[in-house]
Design a protein around this motif. Structure first.
Motif, PDB file in Angstrom:
ATOM      1  N   LYS A  37     -21.930  -5.174  25.840  1.00  0.00           N
ATOM      2  CA  LYS A  37     -23.106  -5.304  26.698  1.00  0.00           C
ATOM      3  C   LYS A  37     -24.206  -4.321  26.302  1.00  0.00           C
ATOM      4  O   LYS A  37     -25.386  -4.691  26.228  1.00  0.00           O
ATOM      5  N   THR A  38     -23.847  -3.080  26.032  1.00  0.00           N
ATOM      6  CA  THR A  38     -24.845  -2.063  25.724  1.00  0.00           C
ATOM      7  C   THR A  38     -25.624  -2.408  24.463  1.00  0.00           C
ATOM      8  O   THR A  38     -26.842  -2.237  24.423  1.00  0.00           O
ATOM      9  N   LEU A  39     -24.945  -2.885  23.440  1.00  0.00           N
ATOM     10  CA  LEU A  39     -25.653  -3.217  22.200  1.00  0.00           C
ATOM     11  C   LEU A  39     -26.610  -4.387  22.410  1.00  0.00           C
ATOM     12  O   LEU A  39     -27.711  -4.398  21.848  1.00  0.00           O
ATOM     13  N   ALA A  40     -26.221  -5.353  23.220  1.00  0.00           N
ATOM     14  CA  ALA A  40     -27.126  -6.462  23.532  1.00  0.00           C
ATOM     15  C   ALA A  40     -28.341  -5.947  24.311  1.00  0.00           C
ATOM     16  O   ALA A  40     -29.482  -6.376  24.057  1.00  0.00           O
ATOM     17  N   GLN A  41     -28.107  -5.024  25.236  1.00  0.00           N
ATOM     18  CA  GLN A  41     -29.213  -4.434  25.990  1.00  0.00           C
ATOM     19  C   GLN A  41     -30.108  -3.608  25.067  1.00  0.00           C
ATOM     20  O   GLN A  41     -31.342  -3.653  25.183  1.00  0.00           O
ATOM     21  N   TYR A  42     -29.509  -2.855  24.153  1.00  0.00           N
ATOM     22  CA  TYR A  42     -30.270  -2.089  23.163  1.00  0.00           C
ATOM     23  C   TYR A  42     -31.160  -3.037  22.365  1.00  0.00           C
ATOM     24  O   TYR A  42     -32.355  -2.777  22.176  1.00  0.00           O
ATOM     25  N   LEU A 100     -25.837   4.936  18.243  1.00  0.00           N
ATOM     26  CA  LEU A 100     -25.557   4.647  19.648  1.00  0.00           C
ATOM     27  C   LEU A 100     -24.136   4.105  19.817  1.00  0.00           C
ATOM     28  O   LEU A 100     -23.405   4.539  20.703  1.00  0.00           O
ATOM     29  N   ALA A 101     -23.745   3.164  18.975  1.00  0.00           N
ATOM     30  CA  ALA A 101     -22.405   2.571  19.075  1.00  0.00           C
ATOM     31  C   ALA A 101     -21.322   3.629  18.883  1.00  0.00           C
ATOM     32  O   ALA A 101     -20.331   3.652  19.628  1.00  0.00           O
ATOM     33  N   LEU A 102     -21.502   4.506  17.907  1.00  0.00           N
ATOM     34  CA  LEU A 102     -20.512   5.565  17.660  1.00  0.00           C
ATOM     35  C   LEU A 102     -20.425   6.533  18.834  1.00  0.00           C
ATOM     36  O   LEU A 102     -19.328   6.882  19.290  1.00  0.00           O
ATOM     37  N   LYS A 103     -21.583   6.966  19.329  1.00  0.00           N
ATOM     38  CA  LYS A 103     -21.586   7.924  20.441  1.00  0.00           C
ATOM     39  C   LYS A 103     -21.064   7.289  21.726  1.00  0.00           C
ATOM     40  O   LYS A 103     -20.351   7.935  22.486  1.00  0.00           O
ATOM     41  N   ASN A 104     -21.430   6.023  21.969  1.00  0.00           N
ATOM     42  CA  ASN A 104     -20.918   5.351  23.166  1.00  0.00           C
ATOM     43  C   ASN A 104     -19.399   5.259  23.133  1.00  0.00           C
ATOM     44  O   ASN A 104     -18.737   5.386  24.148  1.00  0.00           O
ATOM     45  N   HIS A 105     -18.843   5.038  21.961  1.00  0.00           N
ATOM     46  CA  HIS A 105     -17.392   4.994  21.831  1.00  0.00           C
ATOM     47  C   HIS A 105     -16.788   6.333  22.226  1.00  0.00           C
ATOM     48  O   HIS A 105     -15.863   6.420  23.033  1.00  0.00           O
ATOM     49  N   ASP A 106     -17.313   7.403  21.640  1.00  0.00           N
ATOM     50  CA  ASP A 106     -16.739   8.733  21.875  1.00  0.00           C
ATOM     51  C   ASP A 106     -17.004   9.263  23.278  1.00  0.00           C
ATOM     52  O   ASP A 106     -16.158   9.928  23.862  1.00  0.00           O
ATOM     53  N   TYR A 107     -18.180   8.970  23.822  1.00  0.00           N
ATOM     54  CA  TYR A 107     -18.553   9.502  25.132  1.00  0.00           C
ATOM     55  C   TYR A 107     -18.249   8.542  26.279  1.00  0.00           C
ATOM     56  O   TYR A 107     -18.466   8.876  27.442  1.00  0.00           O
ATOM     57  N   GLY A 108     -17.755   7.357  25.965  1.00  0.00           N
ATOM     58  CA  GLY A 108     -17.382   6.421  27.018  1.00  0.00           C
ATOM     59  C   GLY A 108     -18.548   5.981  27.888  1.00  0.00           C
ATOM     60  O   GLY A 108     -18.386   5.805  29.086  1.00  0.00           O
TER      61      GLY A 108
END
Length: 188
Positions: free
Chosen positions: A2-7, A117-125
């Motif tokens: 969802k976040t990547l689509a919103q990005y 963003l994808a990498l950080k979202n993975h690590d930071y949840g």
């Protein structure tokens, strides 16, 4: 995700604005030194913070448009860094760039930022989803103060991230703010 689509949706709107302004003005922004781009970003972020604190507004430009401006100015700064790094090495780059070249450079930077963003979202949840709107503004301002210090140090850091990482983070914080604003409207 969802976040990547919103990005992608936020960045598509920002790119549309960027390219329309490029058609209107050309690449006049290429004359700006890195410090001037930093100051322009600071003005936009400071206005957002002022509007958040005072809850009053006297000119029509929306907070959304200021976040979009932050995204586009940060991408301009990243493009300038890249072009300045390559100037004289691979190609001679003038102030005026063709629209296709500008679009390619814009897309390259947004892809790098999207991957980050994808990498950080993975690590930071996706911790950013629990942040307050005012925190996005404050984080952008903090990153800008860091950039100003790095610029004062002529680009040298001892242990810290460089200019590009800070500009990339600024873009992502502005994207997060715009995503949250859309989600707030959708809840109503």
């Amino acid at each position: 995700m969802k976040t990547l689509a919103q990005y992608d949706a936020v960045m598509a709107k920002c790119k549309e604005i960027f390219l329309k302004k490029t058609r209107d003005y050309g690449t006049a922004w290429r004359i700006l030194r890195p410090t001037s781009l930093t100051d322009q970003l600071y003005i936009k972020a400071k206005r957002i913070r002022n509007l958040e604190e005072t809850k009053t507004q006297k000119i029509a430009d929306s907070i959304d448009s200021e976040y979009q401006g932050i995204i586009n100015y940060a991408i301009m700064a990243l493009i300038q860094l890249e072009l300045n790094k390559n100037a004289g090495l691979n190609e001679e780059v003038g102030l005026e760039l063709e629209i296709q070249k500008v679009e390619t450079l814009y897309d390259e930077q947004t892809q790098i930022i999207r991957d980050l963003l994808a990498l950080k979202n993975h690590d930071y949840g996706e911790a950013w989803r629990d942040m307050r709107m005012s925190s996005f503004t404050d984080m952008i301002l903090m990153k800008l103060l860091r950039i100003k210090q790095i610029e004062e140090n002529e680009g040298q850091t001892l242990i810290s991230e460089g200019l590009d990482a800070n500009y990339q983070d600024i873009v992502n914080y502005a994207v997060f703010a715009l995503i949250k604003k859309v989600e707030e409207v959708e809840k109503v």
